[in-house]
Design a protein around this motif. Structure first.
Motif, mmCIF file in Angstrom:
data_model
loop_
_atom_site.group_PDB
_atom_site.id
_atom_site.type_symbol
_atom_site.label_atom_id
_atom_site.label_comp_id
_atom_site.label_asym_id
_atom_site.label_seq_id
_atom_site.Cartn_x
_atom_site.Cartn_y
_atom_site.Cartn_z
ATOM 1 N N SER A 27 34.411 -40.723 19.673
ATOM 2 C CA SER A 27 34.073 -42.121 19.872
ATOM 3 C C SER A 27 33.750 -42.378 21.336
ATOM 4 N N PHE A 28 33.301 -43.565 21.617
ATOM 5 C CA PHE A 28 32.901 -43.921 22.967
ATOM 6 C C PHE A 28 33.960 -44.806 23.620
ATOM 7 N N ASN A 29 34.054 -44.698 24.961
ATOM 8 C CA ASN A 29 35.034 -45.497 25.709
ATOM 9 C C ASN A 29 34.814 -46.994 25.531
ATOM 10 N N ASP A 30 33.557 -47.397 25.327
ATOM 11 C CA ASP A 30 33.265 -48.828 25.252
ATOM 12 C C ASP A 30 32.996 -49.290 23.815
ATOM 13 N N VAL A 31 33.330 -48.470 22.821
ATOM 14 C CA VAL A 31 33.209 -48.890 21.418
ATOM 15 C C VAL A 31 34.549 -48.588 20.733
ATOM 16 N N SER A 32 35.447 -49.531 20.784
ATOM 17 C CA SER A 32 36.768 -49.326 20.179
ATOM 18 C C SER A 32 36.661 -49.460 18.666
ATOM 19 N N THR A 33 37.695 -49.034 17.966
ATOM 20 C CA THR A 33 37.664 -49.118 16.499
ATOM 21 C C THR A 33 37.526 -50.566 16.033
ATOM 22 N N TYR A 38 31.426 -50.657 15.242
ATOM 23 C CA TYR A 38 32.085 -49.343 15.355
ATOM 24 C C TYR A 38 31.691 -48.388 14.225
ATOM 25 N N LYS A 39 31.779 -48.905 12.989
ATOM 26 C CA LYS A 39 31.544 -48.062 11.818
ATOM 27 C C LYS A 39 30.127 -47.462 11.837
ATOM 28 N N GLU A 40 29.161 -48.306 12.147
ATOM 29 C CA GLU A 40 27.764 -47.863 12.127
ATOM 30 C C GLU A 40 27.450 -46.924 13.297
ATOM 31 N N ILE A 41 27.986 -47.254 14.492
ATOM 32 C CA ILE A 41 27.734 -46.391 15.656
ATOM 33 C C ILE A 41 28.379 -45.023 15.429
ATOM 34 N N LYS A 42 29.592 -45.045 14.884
ATOM 35 C CA LYS A 42 30.287 -43.774 14.575
ATOM 36 C C LYS A 42 29.474 -42.959 13.560
ATOM 37 N N TYR A 43 28.943 -43.659 12.556
ATOM 38 C CA TYR A 43 28.155 -42.976 11.523
ATOM 39 C C TYR A 43 26.946 -42.269 12.147
ATOM 40 N N LEU A 44 26.234 -42.982 13.017
ATOM 41 C CA LEU A 44 25.043 -42.389 13.638
ATOM 42 C C LEU A 44 25.439 -41.287 14.619
ATOM 43 N N PHE A 45 26.550 -41.507 15.313
ATOM 44 C CA PHE A 45 27.029 -40.513 16.278
ATOM 45 C C PHE A 45 27.404 -39.210 15.568
ATOM 46 N N ASP A 46 28.043 -39.320 14.420
ATOM 47 C CA ASP A 46 28.435 -38.134 13.647
ATOM 48 C C ASP A 46 27.219 -37.279 13.282
ATOM 49 N N GLY A 47 26.060 -37.923 13.093
ATOM 50 C CA GLY A 47 24.849 -37.198 12.741
ATOM 51 C C GLY A 47 23.967 -36.900 13.938
ATOM 52 N N LYS A 48 24.508 -37.122 15.154
ATOM 53 C CA LYS A 48 23.760 -36.877 16.403
ATOM 54 C C LYS A 48 22.487 -37.721 16.480
ATOM 55 N N ILE A 49 22.507 -38.881 15.797
ATOM 56 C CA ILE A 49 21.338 -39.761 15.821
ATOM 57 C C ILE A 49 21.387 -40.666 17.040
ATOM 58 N N VAL A 50 22.602 -41.047 17.478
ATOM 59 C CA VAL A 50 22.749 -41.733 18.767
ATOM 60 C C VAL A 50 23.618 -40.890 19.682
ATOM 61 N N THR A 51 23.381 -41.051 20.966
ATOM 62 C CA THR A 51 24.138 -40.328 21.969
ATOM 63 C C THR A 51 24.595 -41.337 23.021
ATOM 64 N N ASN A 59 27.288 -48.026 25.829
ATOM 65 C CA ASN A 59 26.548 -49.202 26.304
ATOM 66 C C ASN A 59 26.011 -50.030 25.147
ATOM 67 N N PRO A 60 26.899 -50.525 24.274
ATOM 68 C CA PRO A 60 26.444 -51.229 23.068
ATOM 69 C C PRO A 60 25.645 -52.500 23.356
ATOM 70 N N GLY A 61 25.876 -53.101 24.538
ATOM 71 C CA GLY A 61 25.172 -54.354 24.838
ATOM 72 C C GLY A 61 23.856 -54.139 25.559
ATOM 73 N N LYS A 62 23.509 -52.879 25.842
ATOM 74 C CA LYS A 62 22.274 -52.588 26.583
ATOM 75 C C LYS A 62 21.061 -52.767 25.673
ATOM 76 N N ILE A 63 19.989 -53.264 26.256
ATOM 77 C CA ILE A 63 18.764 -53.496 25.472
ATOM 78 C C ILE A 63 18.087 -52.170 25.156
ATOM 79 N N VAL A 64 17.626 -52.033 23.915
ATOM 80 C CA VAL A 64 16.970 -50.802 23.467
ATOM 81 C C VAL A 64 15.528 -50.786 23.961
ATOM 82 N N THR A 65 15.121 -49.662 24.567
ATOM 83 C CA THR A 65 13.719 -49.523 24.974
ATOM 84 C C THR A 65 12.913 -48.899 23.829
ATOM 85 N N ARG A 66 11.599 -49.007 23.928
ATOM 86 C CA ARG A 66 10.724 -48.441 22.897
ATOM 87 C C ARG A 66 10.893 -46.924 22.802
#
Ligand code: ZN
Length: 458
Positions: A27-33, A38-51, A59-66
Motif C-alpha cells: 500500500s501507499f503511505n498516503d492511501v490508508s485503508t 483504497y480498494k480500487e487503488i489497491k486493486y490496480l496496484f496489485d496488477g501493476k496498473i498504477v505505480t 499522490n491521490p489528489g494529484k491531477i492526471v496528465t494525458r
C-alpha cells in the motif's frame, strides 16, 4: 527562499519517478485503508496498473496528465509498452509512456491535437477521461462527451457529482481515475454490480486459471478444465470477464474458443469477415460540404469492427488508419486472410441531387455471384431500414474489388456526400453507428440465410 528551492527540488525529484517506479509494499503511505479510493487503488496496484513514487507515495489528489492516463490504460489493456517514436510531434521515444501513447493511438483510444501534438503533460478533464474509458472498453457512447459520461454513469462506474452532473470540465485526480478504471475492469467494484453475460465460449486449455484482474500479476481465484463452457460479459484488451457456475473473473481470450453446438457443423469462429474502407491517404474519395468520403467510411468501418470484435467471427480491416491502399492490395489482404465475406464501404457523389443508399455485387462469371447477391440484399435491406435514406437498390457493379475477389464480395454506397440531406446523415456519428450496425446485421442475416446459427448475436 530556501523553502521554495527545497520544494522545487523535491518536486523535480518526485515527478519523473512518479510513473516509473513500482513500490514493493502492498500500500501507499498516503492511501490508508480508510481512503475512499483504497480498494480500487489497491486493486490496480496489485496488477501493476498504477505505480507510485520511490518512497511509497501515490499522490491521490494529484491531477492526471494525458501521458499518465495513456500509461494506466495501456497497462490495464496490456498494450505494447516498448518505448518508441510516436506519430506525435511532442512525444519522443524516450518519454516514459511513448509506447503506451502510440499503442493507444493505434487502437483509437486516444487522439492528439490538430497541430500533430499530444500534449502529454496537459491535465485530463473528467469528460476526456470518460471518452478515453468508453473507447478503451468499447462502450457505445455515440462519440460525444455527454454520451461517454452517460456510459460510465449507467454502468455504475461513476456516480456523477453531488449536483447530478458529471463535471466534465473538472480536472481528473489520480484517485478518481483509479476508481473509474478499476470499476471498468472489474464490475464487482461498481456502484451497482450487475453485468450481462451474453456470449458463450469453451475453454480450450487443459487447465485455465481465472484471475481477479486482467494479467498474470493478479491471483487465480479458480480454474477451469478443458471443455468447460463459460459465459462472457465483456473484454479488457485481450482478456475476457467470464463466469462458470460460482467461478468468475478474467481469463485470456487465447484459451477460449467460440462455443460449438454439437451437431452444428457451421462454426462461426472459422468464418473471416474483411471490411474494406474505401479510399484513404492521398485519395480522399468523394467530397461534399467539408466531408471526405475516406474519413466517413473509415469511421464506419471501425464501428463495424467494434461490433465484430464482440462476435465469434474472425475479422480484418483492409485499413484502420488514413492510409492509401491500391485496389490490388485490398484484394491481397482479403485473400491472405482467407476471407469468407468481403464488404467494401463507400459514399457516393454525383450532381448534388442524387441521393440514397445502394449496394453492389458482381453479377458475371463468378462462382460467388449468388452469395454476393444474397449478401448485398441483406446489407441493403438493413441499411435502408436503419439509415432511412432513399432505396436505390441492389445492383450489378463491375468494380475491381468485387470482380477480382475470390469470395462473396459487396460494395455498399452509404449515401451521397454531395447531397445536402444525405451529407447531414453521413456527418452524424449516431447515424454512422446505425449504418455500421446495419452492415453487421446484414452480415448476420446473410449467415442466417446460409444456415448458420447466429440467433444470439443480434
Ligand atoms: Zn468511393
Amino acid at each position: 527562499m530556501r523553502k521554495i528551492v527545497l520544494a522545487v527540488v523535491l518536486a523535480l525529484l518526485f515527478l519523473p519517478l512518479s510513473e516509473t517506479v513500482s513500490k514493493a509494499a502492498s500500500s501507499f503511505n498516503d492511501v490508508s485503508t480508510g481512503h475512499r479510493a483504497y480498494k480500487e487503488i489497491k486493486y490496480l496496484f496489485d496488477g501493476k496498473i498504477v505505480t507510485g513514487s520511490l518512497d511509497g507515495y501515490f499522490n491521490p489528489g494529484k491531477i492526471v496528465t494525458r501521458g499518465e492516463a495513456a500509461a494506466m490504460i495501456g497497462r490495464a489493456l496490456n498494450l505494447n509498452e516498448t518505448k518508441r517514436s510516436t506519430q506525435f510531434s511532442d512525444v519522443g521515444s524516450q518519454y516514459f509512456a511513448s509506447g503506451y501513447i502510440q499503442a493507444a493511438a493505434d487502437a483509437k483510444i486516444i487522439t492528439g491535437y490538430k497541430d500533430g501534438s499530444f500534449k502529454p503533460n496537459n491535465p485530463v478533464n473528467r469528460g476526456e477521461m470518460a471518452v478515453i474509458l468508453s473507447k478503451a472498453f468499447n462502450y457505445n457512447f455515440g462519440g460525444t462527451l455527454s454520451g461517454a459520461a452517460k456510459a460510465l454513469m449507467t454502468r455504475g462506474i461513476s456516480g456523477g457529482m453531488a449536483d447530478g452532473t458529471f463535471g466534465s470540465d473538472l480536472a481528473t485526480i489520480r484517485a478518481d481515475f483509479s476508481v473509474f478504471l478499476a470499476r471498468a475492469i472489474n464490475y464487482k467494484l461498481r456502484l451497482n454490480p450487475t453485468e450481462n453475460f451474453s456470449l458463450e465460449r469453451t475453454v480450450t486449455a487443459s487447465s485455465l486459471n481465472v484471475r481477479s484482474g486482467p494479467s498474470t500479476a493478479y491471483p487465480a481465484v479458480g480454474s477451469l478444465v478443458k471443455g468447460t463452457k463459460v459465459e462472457v460479459a465483456y473484454s479488457v484488451g485481450q482478456w475476457l470477464y467470464v463466469r462458470s457456475g460460482s467461478t468468475e473473473g478474467l481469463v485470456h481470450s487465447a484459451y477460449l474458443d467460440a462455443d460449438i453446438d454439437t451437431g452444428n457443423d457451421n462454426i462461426l469462429s472459422q468464418q473471416t469477415i474483411v471490411i474494406d474502407a474505401g479510399h484513404g491517404g492521398k485519395d480522399p474519395g468523394a467530397i461534399g460540404y467539408g466531408l471526405k468520403e475516406k474519413d466517413i467510411v473509415l469511421n464506419t468501418a471501425l464501428k463495424v469492427k467494434a461490433l465484430l470484435a464482440k462476435s465469434p467471427f474472425q475479422y480484418k480491416l483492409t485499413r484502420e488508419t488514413d492510409v492509401y491502399l491500391a485496389l490490388d492490395e485490398r484484394i491481397d489482404i482479403a485473400e491472405d486472410a482467407d476471407a469468407d465475406v468481403f464488404v467494401s464501404i463507400h459514399a457516393n457523389a454525383f450532381n448534388g441531387s442524387a441521393k440514397g443508399s445502394e449496394t453492389y455485387y458482381y453479377a458475371a462469371k463468378n462462382t460467388n455471384t449468388a452469395d454476393s447477391k444474397l449478401l448485398a440484399t441483406k446489407i441493403q435491406d438493413r441499411l435502408i431500414a436503419a439509415g432511412k435514406l432513399n432505396d436505390r437498390g441492389v445492383k450489378n457493379g463491375n468494380y475491381h474489388v468485387l470482380r477480382e475477389n475470390g469470395m462473396p464480395a459487396v460494395l455498399t454506397e452509404l449515401g451521397f456526400i454531395d447531397n445536402k440531406g444525405d451529407n447531414a446523415k453521413l456527418a452524424s456519428p449516431s447515424w454512422r453507428d446505425a449504418a455500421a450496425k446495419a452492415i453487421y446485421y446484414g452480415i448476420l442475416d446473410y449467415y442466417k440465410a446460409k444456415g448458420f446459427d447466429v440467433s444470439d448475436l443480434y
